[in-house]
Write a protein that holds these residues in place. Structure first.
Motif, PDB file in Angstrom:
ATOM      1  N   ALA A 191      -1.442  16.907  -1.509  1.00 54.40           N
ATOM      2  CA  ALA A 191       0.030  16.957  -1.512  1.00 54.40           C
ATOM      3  C   ALA A 191       0.634  16.140  -2.657  1.00 54.40           C
ATOM      4  N   ARG A 192      -0.196  15.809  -3.640  1.00 56.63           N
ATOM      5  CA  ARG A 192       0.324  14.971  -4.747  1.00 56.63           C
ATOM      6  C   ARG A 192       1.134  15.791  -5.737  1.00 56.63           C
ATOM      7  N   ARG A 193       1.921  15.089  -6.524  1.00 49.50           N
ATOM      8  CA  ARG A 193       2.815  15.666  -7.546  1.00 49.50           C
ATOM      9  C   ARG A 193       3.832  16.621  -6.926  1.00 49.50           C
ATOM     10  N   GLN A 194       4.261  16.293  -5.713  1.00 51.39           N
ATOM     11  CA  GLN A 194       5.317  17.074  -5.066  1.00 51.39           C
ATOM     12  C   GLN A 194       6.508  16.187  -4.732  1.00 51.39           C
ATOM     13  N   GLY A 195       6.524  14.977  -5.272  1.00 52.09           N
ATOM     14  CA  GLY A 195       7.657  14.097  -5.040  1.00 52.09           C
ATOM     15  C   GLY A 195       7.561  13.225  -3.792  1.00 52.09           C
ATOM     16  N   ILE A 196       6.384  13.242  -3.131  1.00 48.02           N
ATOM     17  CA  ILE A 196       6.273  12.451  -1.889  1.00 48.02           C
ATOM     18  C   ILE A 196       6.197  10.952  -2.199  1.00 48.02           C
ATOM     19  N   GLY A 197       5.423  10.594  -3.225  1.00 42.71           N
ATOM     20  CA  GLY A 197       5.368   9.188  -3.628  1.00 42.71           C
ATOM     21  C   GLY A 197       6.755   8.685  -4.004  1.00 42.71           C
ATOM     22  N   ARG A 198       7.487   9.519  -4.725  1.00 37.30           N
ATOM     23  CA  ARG A 198       8.842   9.129  -5.141  1.00 37.30           C
ATOM     24  C   ARG A 198       9.755   8.955  -3.920  1.00 37.30           C
ATOM     25  N   ALA A 199       9.628   9.844  -2.940  1.00 38.42           N
ATOM     26  CA  ALA A 199      10.457   9.734  -1.720  1.00 38.42           C
ATOM     27  C   ALA A 199      10.133   8.440  -0.966  1.00 38.42           C
TER      28      ALA A 199
ATOM     29  N   GLN B  17       0.824   3.560 -11.670  1.00 42.83           N
ATOM     30  CA  GLN B  17       1.671   2.839 -12.637  1.00 42.83           C
ATOM     31  C   GLN B  17       2.750   3.751 -13.210  1.00 42.83           C
ATOM     32  N   ALA B  18       2.415   5.037 -13.378  1.00 44.98           N
ATOM     33  CA  ALA B  18       3.428   5.988 -13.878  1.00 44.98           C
ATOM     34  C   ALA B  18       4.556   6.130 -12.849  1.00 44.98           C
ATOM     35  N   LEU B  19       4.173   6.170 -11.568  1.00 46.17           N
ATOM     36  CA  LEU B  19       5.196   6.248 -10.507  1.00 46.17           C
ATOM     37  C   LEU B  19       6.083   5.001 -10.547  1.00 46.17           C
ATOM     38  N   TYR B  20       5.465   3.826 -10.649  1.00 51.28           N
ATOM     39  CA  TYR B  20       6.248   2.583 -10.647  1.00 51.28           C
ATOM     40  C   TYR B  20       7.131   2.485 -11.903  1.00 51.28           C
ATOM     41  N   ASP B  21       6.609   2.977 -13.030  1.00 58.04           N
ATOM     42  CA  ASP B  21       7.422   2.986 -14.259  1.00 58.04           C
ATOM     43  C   ASP B  21       8.716   3.769 -14.029  1.00 58.04           C
ATOM     44  N   ARG B  22       8.592   4.870 -13.293  1.00 57.50           N
ATOM     45  CA  ARG B  22       9.775   5.707 -13.030  1.00 57.50           C
ATOM     46  C   ARG B  22      10.855   4.930 -12.267  1.00 57.50           C
ATOM     47  N   PHE B  23      10.417   3.904 -11.534  1.00 55.49           N
ATOM     48  CA  PHE B  23      11.356   3.105 -10.740  1.00 55.49           C
ATOM     49  C   PHE B  23      11.769   1.821 -11.453  1.00 55.49           C
TER      50      PHE B  23
ATOM     51  N   ASN C 129       0.852  -1.185   0.000  1.00 55.34           N
ATOM     52  CA  ASN C 129       0.000   0.000   0.000  1.00 55.34           C
ATOM     53  C   ASN C 129       0.892   1.240   0.000  1.00 55.34           C
ATOM     54  N   VAL C 130       0.550   2.197  -0.841  1.00 51.51           N
ATOM     55  CA  VAL C 130       1.254   3.485  -0.813  1.00 51.51           C
ATOM     56  C   VAL C 130       0.222   4.553  -1.159  1.00 51.51           C
ATOM     57  N   ALA C 131       0.230   5.639  -0.427  1.00 55.40           N
ATOM     58  CA  ALA C 131      -0.733   6.709  -0.730  1.00 55.40           C
ATOM     59  C   ALA C 131      -0.205   8.041  -0.219  1.00 55.40           C
ATOM     60  N   VAL C 132      -0.616   9.082  -0.935  1.00 53.53           N
ATOM     61  CA  VAL C 132      -0.243  10.458  -0.587  1.00 53.53           C
ATOM     62  C   VAL C 132      -1.535  11.254  -0.447  1.00 53.53           C
ATOM     63  N   HIS C 133      -1.577  12.150   0.496  1.00 52.69           N
ATOM     64  CA  HIS C 133      -2.759  12.990   0.712  1.00 52.69           C
ATOM     65  C   HIS C 133      -3.109  13.704  -0.598  1.00 52.69           C
TER      66      HIS C 133
ATOM     67  N   SER D 248      -6.601   0.168 -13.862  1.00 57.75           N
ATOM     68  CA  SER D 248      -6.981   1.544 -14.238  1.00 57.75           C
ATOM     69  C   SER D 248      -6.155   2.616 -13.534  1.00 57.75           C
ATOM     70  N   ASN D 249      -5.264   2.219 -12.620  1.00 57.96           N
ATOM     71  CA  ASN D 249      -4.566   3.216 -11.787  1.00 57.96           C
ATOM     72  C   ASN D 249      -3.319   3.757 -12.500  1.00 57.96           C
ATOM     73  N   ALA D 250      -3.582   4.677 -13.437  1.00 58.62           N
ATOM     74  CA  ALA D 250      -2.484   5.227 -14.254  1.00 58.62           C
ATOM     75  C   ALA D 250      -1.466   6.020 -13.424  1.00 58.62           C
TER      76      ALA D 250
HETATM   77  C1  LIG Z   1       0.240   7.087  -6.751  1.00 58.30           C
HETATM   78  C2  LIG Z   1       0.572   8.179  -5.720  1.00 58.30           C
HETATM   79  C3  LIG Z   1       1.038   7.508  -4.429  1.00 58.30           C
HETATM   80  C4  LIG Z   1       1.687   9.087  -6.281  1.00 58.30           C
HETATM   81  O1  LIG Z   1       2.083   9.976  -5.265  1.00 58.30           O
HETATM   82  P1  LIG Z   1       2.687  11.430  -5.578  1.00 58.30           P
HETATM   83  O2  LIG Z   1       3.300  11.950  -4.335  1.00 58.30           O
HETATM   84  O3  LIG Z   1       1.663  12.279  -6.244  1.00 58.30           O
HETATM   85  O4  LIG Z   1       3.831  11.061  -6.650  1.00 58.30           O
HETATM   86  P2  LIG Z   1       5.120  11.947  -7.012  1.00 58.30           P
HETATM   87  O5  LIG Z   1       4.784  13.416  -6.925  1.00 58.30           O
HETATM   88  O6  LIG Z   1       6.277  11.479  -6.230  1.00 58.30           O
HETATM   89  O7  LIG Z   1       5.295  11.550  -8.551  1.00 58.30           O
HETATM   90  C5  LIG Z   1       6.462  10.887  -9.040  1.00 58.30           C
HETATM   91  C6  LIG Z   1       6.247  10.541 -10.492  1.00 58.30           C
HETATM   92  O8  LIG Z   1       5.185   9.585 -10.648  1.00 58.30           O
HETATM   93  C7  LIG Z   1       4.429   9.892 -11.836  1.00 58.30           C
HETATM   94  N1  LIG Z   1       3.078  10.329 -11.457  1.00 58.30           N
HETATM   95  C8  LIG Z   1       2.593  10.516 -10.208  1.00 58.30           C
HETATM   96  N2  LIG Z   1       1.298  10.906 -10.266  1.00 58.30           N
HETATM   97  C9  LIG Z   1       0.977  10.962 -11.572  1.00 58.30           C
HETATM   98  C10 LIG Z   1      -0.226  11.313 -12.268  1.00 58.30           C
HETATM   99  N3  LIG Z   1      -1.360  11.682 -11.619  1.00 58.30           N
HETATM  100  N4  LIG Z   1      -0.223  11.259 -13.619  1.00 58.30           N
HETATM  101  C11 LIG Z   1       0.893  10.893 -14.301  1.00 58.30           C
HETATM  102  N5  LIG Z   1       2.086  10.569 -13.687  1.00 58.30           N
HETATM  103  C12 LIG Z   1       2.108  10.605 -12.347  1.00 58.30           C
HETATM  104  C13 LIG Z   1       5.178  11.021 -12.522  1.00 58.30           C
HETATM  105  O9  LIG Z   1       6.178  10.440 -13.349  1.00 58.30           O
HETATM  106  C14 LIG Z   1       5.792  11.730 -11.333  1.00 58.30           C
HETATM  107  O10 LIG Z   1       6.914  12.507 -11.654  1.00 58.30           O
HETATM  108  P3  LIG Z   1       6.688  14.061 -12.113  1.00 58.30           P
HETATM  109  O11 LIG Z   1       5.776  14.698 -11.104  1.00 58.30           O
HETATM  110  O12 LIG Z   1       8.092  14.605 -12.062  1.00 58.30           O
HETATM  111  O13 LIG Z   1       6.090  13.997 -13.470  1.00 58.30           O
HETATM  112  C15 LIG Z   1      -0.691   9.075  -5.458  1.00 58.30           C
HETATM  113  O14 LIG Z   1      -1.236   9.478  -6.697  1.00 58.30           O
HETATM  114  C16 LIG Z   1      -1.765   8.418  -4.628  1.00 58.30           C
HETATM  115  O15 LIG Z   1      -1.757   8.472  -3.392  1.00 58.30           O
HETATM  116  N6  LIG Z   1      -2.765   7.797  -5.300  1.00 58.30           N
HETATM  117  C17 LIG Z   1      -3.873   7.166  -4.582  1.00 58.30           C
HETATM  118  C18 LIG Z   1      -3.447   5.904  -3.876  1.00 58.30           C
HETATM  119  C19 LIG Z   1      -2.951   4.849  -4.846  1.00 58.30           C
HETATM  120  O16 LIG Z   1      -3.509   4.640  -5.911  1.00 58.30           O
HETATM  121  N7  LIG Z   1      -1.888   4.139  -4.446  1.00 58.30           N
HETATM  122  C20 LIG Z   1      -1.276   3.093  -5.221  1.00 58.30           C
HETATM  123  C21 LIG Z   1      -1.862   1.777  -4.845  1.00 58.30           C
HETATM  124  S1  LIG Z   1      -1.120   0.444  -5.775  1.00 58.30           S
END
Ligand SMILES: CC(C)(COP(=O)(O)OP(=O)(O)OC[C@H]1O[C@@H](n2cnc3c(N)ncnc32)[C@H](O)[C@@H]1OP(=O)(O)O)[C@@H](O)C(=O)NCCC(=O)NCCS
Length: 156
Positions: free
Chosen positions: A82-90, A119-125, A75-79, A114-116
Protein backbone atom coordinates in the motif's frame (compact mmCIF):
# COMPACT_ATOMS: atom_id res chain seq x y z
CA UNK A 1 -9.69 4.08 -4.36
CA UNK A 2 -11.87 4.01 -1.24
CA UNK A 3 -11.37 6.59 1.45
CA UNK A 4 -8.69 6.31 4.12
CA UNK A 5 -9.66 6.72 7.75
CA UNK A 6 -7.53 7.11 10.86
CA UNK A 7 -8.29 5.94 14.38
CA UNK A 8 -6.54 4.96 17.59
CA UNK A 9 -5.21 1.41 17.87
CA UNK A 10 -6.75 -1.03 20.38
CA UNK A 11 -5.48 -4.43 21.56
CA UNK A 12 -7.71 -6.11 18.95
CA UNK A 13 -5.49 -4.59 16.25
CA UNK A 14 -2.27 -6.16 17.56
CA UNK A 15 -2.03 -8.90 14.90
CA UNK A 16 -2.58 -6.39 12.06
CA UNK A 17 0.04 -4.01 13.43
CA UNK A 18 2.54 -6.85 13.92
CA UNK A 19 2.00 -7.99 10.32
CA UNK A 20 2.94 -4.52 9.09
CA UNK A 21 5.89 -4.31 11.52
CA UNK A 22 7.41 -7.55 10.32
CA UNK A 23 6.95 -6.57 6.68
CA UNK A 24 8.56 -3.18 7.22
CA UNK A 25 11.52 -3.56 9.59
CA UNK A 26 14.60 -5.79 9.83
CA UNK A 27 14.29 -5.70 13.63
CA UNK A 28 10.55 -5.19 14.25
CA UNK A 29 9.09 -4.29 17.63
CA UNK A 30 7.81 -7.24 19.65
CA UNK A 31 4.08 -7.55 20.46
CA UNK A 32 4.90 -6.57 24.07
CA UNK A 33 6.58 -3.36 22.91
CA UNK A 34 3.50 -2.41 20.90
CA UNK A 35 1.16 -3.34 23.77
CA UNK A 36 3.17 -1.18 26.16
CA UNK A 37 2.51 1.87 23.99
CA UNK A 38 -1.24 1.34 24.44
CA UNK A 39 -0.89 1.63 28.21
CA UNK A 40 1.16 4.85 28.41
CA UNK A 41 -0.67 8.16 28.74
CA UNK A 42 1.94 10.05 26.73
CA UNK A 43 1.86 7.61 23.81
CA UNK A 44 -0.53 7.57 20.83
CA UNK A 45 -0.80 4.81 18.24
CA UNK A 46 -2.84 5.75 15.18
CA UNK A 47 -3.92 3.35 12.44
CA UNK A 48 -4.78 4.11 8.83
CA UNK A 49 -7.37 1.82 7.28
CA UNK A 50 -9.57 1.44 4.24
CA UNK A 51 -12.95 -0.24 4.05
CA UNK A 52 -12.66 -3.76 2.59
CA UNK A 53 -15.12 -6.56 1.96
CA UNK A 54 -15.22 -7.56 5.62
CA UNK A 55 -13.80 -5.33 8.29
CA UNK A 56 -11.60 -2.39 7.20
CA UNK A 57 -8.03 -3.36 6.36
CA UNK A 58 -5.28 -1.79 8.47
CA UNK A 59 -2.67 -0.42 6.06
CA UNK A 60 -0.36 1.62 8.25
CA UNK A 61 0.37 2.91 11.72
CA UNK A 62 2.30 5.59 13.56
CA UNK A 63 3.49 5.67 17.17
CA UNK A 64 4.37 8.98 18.83
CA UNK A 65 4.84 10.50 22.27
CA UNK A 66 3.90 13.89 23.60
CA UNK A 67 6.73 15.06 25.87
CA UNK A 68 6.21 18.59 27.19
CA UNK A 69 6.19 20.81 24.10
CA UNK A 70 7.63 18.17 21.78
CA UNK A 71 6.20 15.33 19.72
CA UNK A 72 8.60 12.40 19.49
CA UNK A 73 7.86 10.08 16.59
CA UNK A 74 8.92 6.52 17.41
CA UNK A 75 7.64 4.40 14.56
CA UNK A 76 5.73 4.77 11.31
CA UNK A 77 5.11 2.09 8.70
CA UNK A 78 2.84 1.31 5.78
CA UNK A 79 2.04 -2.15 4.43
CA UNK A 80 4.42 -2.94 1.52
CA UNK A 81 1.46 -3.40 -0.88
CA UNK A 82 0.00 0.00 0.00
CA UNK A 83 3.01 2.31 -0.30
CA UNK A 84 3.18 5.45 -2.45
CA UNK A 85 -0.55 6.01 -2.04
CA UNK A 86 -0.32 8.86 0.44
CA UNK A 87 -0.84 6.77 3.59
CA UNK A 88 2.48 7.78 5.17
CA UNK A 89 1.63 11.40 4.42
CA UNK A 90 -1.83 11.03 6.00
CA UNK A 91 -0.27 9.55 9.14
CA UNK A 92 2.30 12.35 9.32
CA UNK A 93 -0.46 14.95 8.80
CA UNK A 94 -2.24 13.47 11.81
CA UNK A 95 0.93 13.61 13.94
CA UNK A 96 1.47 17.27 13.07
CA UNK A 97 -2.20 18.14 13.71
CA UNK A 98 -2.11 16.34 17.07
CA UNK A 99 1.06 18.18 18.05
CA UNK A 100 -0.42 21.54 17.10
CA UNK A 101 -3.63 20.81 19.03
CA UNK A 102 -1.47 20.15 22.09
CA UNK A 103 0.59 23.31 21.53
CA UNK A 104 3.78 21.40 20.79
CA UNK A 105 6.60 23.36 19.17
CA UNK A 106 8.57 20.61 17.43
CA UNK A 107 8.41 17.05 16.12
CA UNK A 108 11.61 15.02 16.51
CA UNK A 109 12.55 11.56 15.26
CA UNK A 110 15.45 9.24 14.49
CA UNK A 111 15.77 7.50 11.14
CA UNK A 112 18.35 5.09 9.73
CA UNK A 113 20.93 6.88 7.64
CA UNK A 114 20.16 4.50 4.71
CA UNK A 115 16.36 4.92 4.88
CA UNK A 116 15.85 7.18 1.86
CA UNK A 117 12.05 6.64 1.49
CA UNK A 118 11.37 7.67 5.09
CA UNK A 119 13.74 10.65 4.85
CA UNK A 120 12.01 11.74 1.63
CA UNK A 121 8.67 11.63 3.47
CA UNK A 122 10.06 13.68 6.37
CA UNK A 123 11.63 16.17 3.94
CA UNK A 124 8.15 16.77 2.54
CA UNK A 125 7.08 17.85 6.04
CA UNK A 126 9.91 20.35 6.44
CA UNK A 127 12.08 18.20 8.73
CA UNK A 128 15.75 19.26 9.05
CA UNK A 129 18.71 17.02 9.82
CA UNK A 130 20.00 18.28 13.18
CA UNK A 131 22.33 15.54 14.37
CA UNK A 132 23.61 11.99 14.21
CA UNK A 133 23.61 9.13 16.73
CA UNK A 134 26.54 6.90 15.69
CA UNK A 135 25.86 3.13 15.65
CA UNK A 136 22.41 3.74 17.16
CA UNK A 137 20.72 0.64 15.70
CA UNK A 138 21.80 -2.54 17.46
CA UNK A 139 21.19 -4.98 14.59
CA UNK A 140 23.74 -3.53 12.13
CA UNK A 141 25.24 -0.61 14.11
CA UNK A 142 23.82 1.82 11.58
CA UNK A 143 23.84 5.54 12.43
CA UNK A 144 20.58 7.34 13.21
CA UNK A 145 19.93 10.73 11.68
CA UNK A 146 18.06 13.03 14.08
CA UNK A 147 15.43 15.09 12.26
CA UNK A 148 13.29 17.94 13.60
CA UNK A 149 10.40 19.99 12.26
CA UNK A 150 9.06 23.22 13.76
CA UNK A 151 5.31 23.08 14.14
CA UNK A 152 5.02 26.83 13.91
CA UNK A 153 6.63 26.94 10.47
CA UNK A 154 4.51 26.87 7.30
CA UNK A 155 4.73 23.48 5.57
CA UNK A 156 5.74 21.69 8.79
C1 LIG B 1 8.41 5.52 4.87
C2 LIG B 1 6.99 5.00 4.61
C3 LIG B 1 6.21 5.01 5.92
C4 LIG B 1 6.30 5.92 3.57
O1 LIG B 1 4.95 5.52 3.47
P1 LIG B 1 4.09 5.73 2.13
O2 LIG B 1 2.66 5.53 2.46
O3 LIG B 1 4.66 4.92 1.02
O4 LIG B 1 4.38 7.29 1.83
P2 LIG B 1 3.47 8.27 0.93
O5 LIG B 1 2.84 7.50 -0.21
O6 LIG B 1 2.56 9.03 1.81
O7 LIG B 1 4.61 9.23 0.35
C5 LIG B 1 4.64 10.63 0.63
C6 LIG B 1 5.90 11.21 0.04
O8 LIG B 1 7.07 10.68 0.69
C7 LIG B 1 8.11 10.49 -0.28
N1 LIG B 1 8.37 9.05 -0.45
C8 LIG B 1 7.70 8.02 0.13
N2 LIG B 1 8.24 6.84 -0.26
C9 LIG B 1 9.26 7.14 -1.08
C10 LIG B 1 10.20 6.34 -1.81
N3 LIG B 1 10.20 4.99 -1.76
N4 LIG B 1 11.13 6.97 -2.57
C11 LIG B 1 11.17 8.33 -2.64
N5 LIG B 1 10.28 9.15 -1.99
C12 LIG B 1 9.35 8.55 -1.22
C13 LIG B 1 7.59 11.08 -1.57
O9 LIG B 1 7.90 12.47 -1.56
C14 LIG B 1 6.10 10.85 -1.42
O10 LIG B 1 5.31 11.70 -2.21
P3 LIG B 1 4.95 11.25 -3.74
O11 LIG B 1 4.45 9.84 -3.68
O12 LIG B 1 3.88 12.24 -4.11
O13 LIG B 1 6.22 11.38 -4.51
C15 LIG B 1 7.04 3.55 4.00
O14 LIG B 1 7.96 3.53 2.93
C16 LIG B 1 7.40 2.47 4.99
O15 LIG B 1 6.55 1.90 5.68
N6 LIG B 1 8.71 2.12 5.07
C17 LIG B 1 9.15 1.06 5.97
C18 LIG B 1 9.09 1.48 7.42
C19 LIG B 1 10.01 2.65 7.71
O16 LIG B 1 11.13 2.72 7.23
N7 LIG B 1 9.53 3.57 8.55
C20 LIG B 1 10.25 4.75 8.95
C21 LIG B 1 10.98 4.49 10.21
S1 LIG B 1 11.88 5.93 10.76
Amino acid sequence: MSELSLRRMTLDDLADVMAIQTGAFSNPWTPDMVKKELSQDWSTVLLAERPGEGRPKVLGFVVFWLVHDEVHLLNVAVHPDARRQGIGRALMDAVVAHGRRHRCLTVTLEVRRSNAPAQALYDRFGFRRVGLRPAYYGDNREDAVIMTADLGAPGA
